[in-house]
Design a protein around this motif. Structure first.
Motif, PDB file in Angstrom:
ATOM      1  N   PRO A  39       0.470  -1.149   0.014  1.00 27.83           N
ATOM      2  CA  PRO A  39       0.182  -0.198  -0.108  1.00 27.83           C
ATOM      3  C   PRO A  39       0.782   1.139   0.174  1.00 27.83           C
ATOM      4  CG  PRO A  39      -0.906  -1.681   1.385  1.00 27.83           C
ATOM      5  CD  PRO A  39       0.251  -2.205   1.457  1.00 27.83           C
ATOM      6  N   HIS A  40       0.255   2.564  -0.957  1.00 21.27           N
ATOM      7  CA  HIS A  40       0.889   3.571  -1.126  1.00 21.27           C
ATOM      8  C   HIS A  40       1.235   4.442   0.345  1.00 21.27           C
ATOM      9  CE1 HIS A  40       1.573   2.878  -5.268  1.00 21.27           C
ATOM     10  NE2 HIS A  40       2.107   1.752  -4.545  1.00 21.27           N
ATOM     11  N   GLY A  41       0.407   4.257   1.489  1.00 21.28           N
ATOM     12  CA  GLY A  41       0.982   5.192   2.981  1.00 21.28           C
ATOM     13  C   GLY A  41       2.288   5.590   2.868  1.00 21.28           C
ATOM     14  N   ALA A 384      -0.514   0.977   5.456  1.00 27.04           N
ATOM     15  CA  ALA A 384      -1.696   1.237   5.881  1.00 27.04           C
ATOM     16  C   ALA A 384      -2.791   1.757   5.285  1.00 27.04           C
ATOM     17  CB  ALA A 384      -1.970  -0.362   5.907  1.00 27.04           C
ATOM     18  N   ILE A 385      -2.374   2.944   6.473  1.00 24.89           N
ATOM     19  CA  ILE A 385      -3.192   3.614   6.582  1.00 24.89           C
ATOM     20  C   ILE A 385      -3.696   4.654   4.972  1.00 24.89           C
ATOM     21  CG2 ILE A 385      -3.494   6.570   7.528  1.00 24.89           C
ATOM     22  CD1 ILE A 385      -1.259   5.131   9.541  1.00 24.89           C
ATOM     23  N   PRO A 386      -4.588   5.115   5.251  1.00 28.60           N
ATOM     24  CA  PRO A 386      -5.500   4.794   4.238  1.00 28.60           C
ATOM     25  C   PRO A 386      -5.565   7.358   4.136  1.00 28.60           C
ATOM     26  CG  PRO A 386      -7.161   5.313   5.421  1.00 28.60           C
ATOM     27  CD  PRO A 386      -5.943   4.766   5.859  1.00 28.60           C
ATOM     28  N   PHE A 387      -4.128   6.864   3.596  1.00 32.14           N
ATOM     29  CA  PHE A 387      -3.989   8.788   3.075  1.00 32.14           C
ATOM     30  C   PHE A 387      -4.772   8.864   2.330  1.00 32.14           C
ATOM     31  CE2 PHE A 387      -0.338   7.826   6.268  1.00 32.14           C
ATOM     32  CZ  PHE A 387      -0.235   8.387   7.014  1.00 32.14           C
ATOM     33  N   TYR A 487      -8.285   0.624   6.716  1.00 33.79           N
ATOM     34  CA  TYR A 487      -7.039   0.590   5.854  1.00 33.79           C
ATOM     35  C   TYR A 487      -6.972  -0.234   4.984  1.00 33.79           C
ATOM     36  CZ  TYR A 487      -6.343   1.361  11.238  1.00 33.79           C
ATOM     37  OH  TYR A 487      -6.332   2.282  11.948  1.00 33.79           O
ATOM     38  N   ALA A 488      -5.756   0.229   4.443  1.00 35.98           N
ATOM     39  CA  ALA A 488      -5.628  -0.826   3.020  1.00 35.98           C
ATOM     40  C   ALA A 488      -4.599  -2.119   3.431  1.00 35.98           C
ATOM     41  CB  ALA A 488      -4.253   0.050   2.535  1.00 35.98           C
ATOM     42  N   TRP A 489      -5.508  -3.294   2.696  1.00 33.24           N
ATOM     43  CA  TRP A 489      -5.477  -4.472   2.227  1.00 33.24           C
ATOM     44  C   TRP A 489      -5.592  -4.924   4.776  1.00 33.24           C
ATOM     45  CZ3 TRP A 489       0.169  -6.346   1.285  1.00 33.24           C
ATOM     46  CH2 TRP A 489      -0.307  -6.412   0.447  1.00 33.24           C
TER      47      TRP A 489
END
Length: 507
Positions: A39-41, A384-387, A487-489
């Motif tokens: 994920p891209h956080g 994983a934080i959905p920024f 969250y991502a994933w």
């Protein structure tokens, strides 16, 4: 005969520089691909570099600017992307291994043993794992220290004008990677002074060339540091200097933290290389050469300087990461000790390659696993934080306006900059030595804030009220809201919360 030939070919493959760096290139490329797959956080240091990439400054905060300058340049050339961030880090790490190998080759008798100096870096947790997980300035220090050791040994072993010019460049670059790098050249100077055969080198006129080049590289930041010394040093000093009124107890704590940090940094390397040559450990310990004595002195003097800082400077907290420039010489020193013992190449080199191969699997596996397993543990790492979800909301609210984002912390600011690279992003406190960008320059301000653990954020006034009052704007004009995203994933139902407020600014 065929079996003997195969054995020789195997040894040759394991000690050739071309083979070594082909494997390392593949490994670091795989690390880049892995980061792109996650994920891209952004991690803390990734976000900091992204935020600061808005400016090219002589200094930014409590760290020297070398990595910031490189990151600014790569963003300008290639644009903002996760690939840009990951490639810069891994190119610097690859070059660090190259310079460590080259450093060993300057002074080692059996050039084939130089692979130990390079492969040994992969046995250092701070270099192999932490540098990949989330470090930037420490990665720069790894690069700068490796370059310096190569340049130093080249200038001593094969002096030339080019070698001294490289030494000056390495000194200048190292000095603007991390401030504690300064311990290494000081220790090297004292080691040279204490060596009867080497101290004559200090009279070489080409050292003037080194000094001029180093000064030219360091000068912009040095001048900035003179004007901003208190702000630049206060953060580091708070981390290292204790407040205990009992001076003796503070010294004990400092020496204890140094011992633990040194063990945490270098013990695994010593154990692994020792195990690879377990039949000849005693011979390696006894063996010495002029270059083992010299590099050993650098190591001991560097640690002694830290002891002096503890005894007379009030330093009580030494972290293993802080020792990176000081102890990075460990694999090089061990390779020289093995060379001095005149040991056969095998089975030691083969064993080391086997250990390194396992490390090359474990490190990316752990980096992937800590994100993939978060839905089971509930302990979500920063990627994983959905920024990105928050950035999408901001993009919708700023379309067609001249807007600015004001974030409550550096990681949040960096992630907004990453996801919305065409939009200015600010913190309430600007980079050290610069002035704040006035809100009056914009039509709309978007304020974002959070708690780091992702629970319900504080009130808007509690976070930004004082800042807005200083700007002459009433906080009551804002339209705050609390937003929740998965969250991502992540596990369905696990949410991370942000605060967002839209403020249309007076004309």
């Amino acid at each position: 005969m065929p079996q003997h030939k195969t054995s020789l070919d195997e040894q040759s493959w394991m000690t050739r520089g071309q083979s070594l760096f082909t494997v390392l290139a593949i490994y670091f490329l795989a690390q880049v691909v892995l980061r792109l797959c996650l994920p891209h956080g952004l991690e803390l240091d990734e976000a900091e570099q992204t935020y600061f990439s808005q400016w090219l400054l002589a200094g930014y905060n409590s760290q020297p600017p070398f990595y910031n300058w490189l990151q600014y340049g790569t963003v300008q050339l290639f644009g903002m992307s996760l690939a840009t961030l990951a490639l810069l880090k891994n190119v610097l790490l690859f070059c660090s291994y190259l310079f460590s190998w080259l450093a060993a080759r300057q002074v080692i008798s059996d050039k084939r043993l130089a692979v130990i100096a390079a492969l040994g870096l992969l046995t250092i947790p701070q270099v192999a794992f932490e540098a990949q997980r989330d470090l930037s300035h420490t990665v720069a220090a790894i690069f700068g220290t490796s370059l310096f050791l190569y340049a130093l040994l080249r200038a001593l072993a094969a002096p030339s004008l080019a070698a001294f010019a490289l030494l000056g460049a390495a000194l200048g670059i190292g000095a603007i990677t991390k401030y504690n790098f300064a311990l290494v050249p000081v220790a090297a100077l004292l080691a040279i002074v204490s060596d009867r055969d080497l101290r004559i080198k200090l009279l070489d006129w080409r050292l003037i060339v080194s000094a001029v080049i180093a000064l030219a590289i360091v000068s912009p930041h040095a001048l900035w540091l003179l004007d901003n010394f208190q702000a630049a040093s206060s953060h580091t000093m708070r981390k290292m200097v204790g407040s205990d009124a009992n001076i003796a107890l503070g010294m004990v704590r400092g020496l204890g933290s140094l011992a633990l940090a040194a063990i945490g940094f270098a013990a695994l390397t010593i154990v692994i290389i020792g195990a690879c040559y377990r039949e000849r450990v005693v011979a390696i310990l006894k063996a010495e050469s002029p270059w083992t004595r010299f590099t050993g002195r650098i190591l001991v003097i560097s640690l002694a300087l830290i002891v002096l800082m503890i005894l007379f400077g009030g330093v009580e907290k030494v972290r293993d990461r802080w020792l990176t420039p000081v102890l990075l010489i460990t694999p090089l020193y061990l390779s020289l000790k093995i060379d001095a013992a005149r040991l056969s190449l095998q089975p030691g080199i083969k064993r080391l390659w086997m250990v390194v191969a396992v490390i090359m699997v474990i490190v990316p596996g752990v980096l992937f696993g800590r994100v993939a397993s978060a839905r089971l543990t509930g302990d979500y790492p920063y990627p994983a934080i959905p920024f990105d979800r928050l950035a999408q909301e901001i993009a919708a609210k700023t379309e067609g306006t001249k807007s600015v984002i004001v974030a409550s912390d550096g990681q949040l600011a960096g992630n907004m900059r990453f996801n919305l690279p065409s939009m200015p992003v600010m913190l309430t406190a600007p980079p050290t030595g610069t002035g704040a960008l006035p809100l009056s320059s914009f039509d709309r301000a978007i304020f974002v804030w959070r708690r780091s653990e992702g629970t319900t954020p504080q009130s808007f006034n509690g976070v930004f009220g004082g800042y807005l009052q200083d700007e002459g704007i009433a906080p009551s004009r804002a339209q705050p809201a609390i937003l929740s995203y998965g969250y991502a994933w992540g596990k369905p139902g696990d949410q991370y919360q942000f605060g967002l407020a839209v403020l249309d600014l007076p004309k």
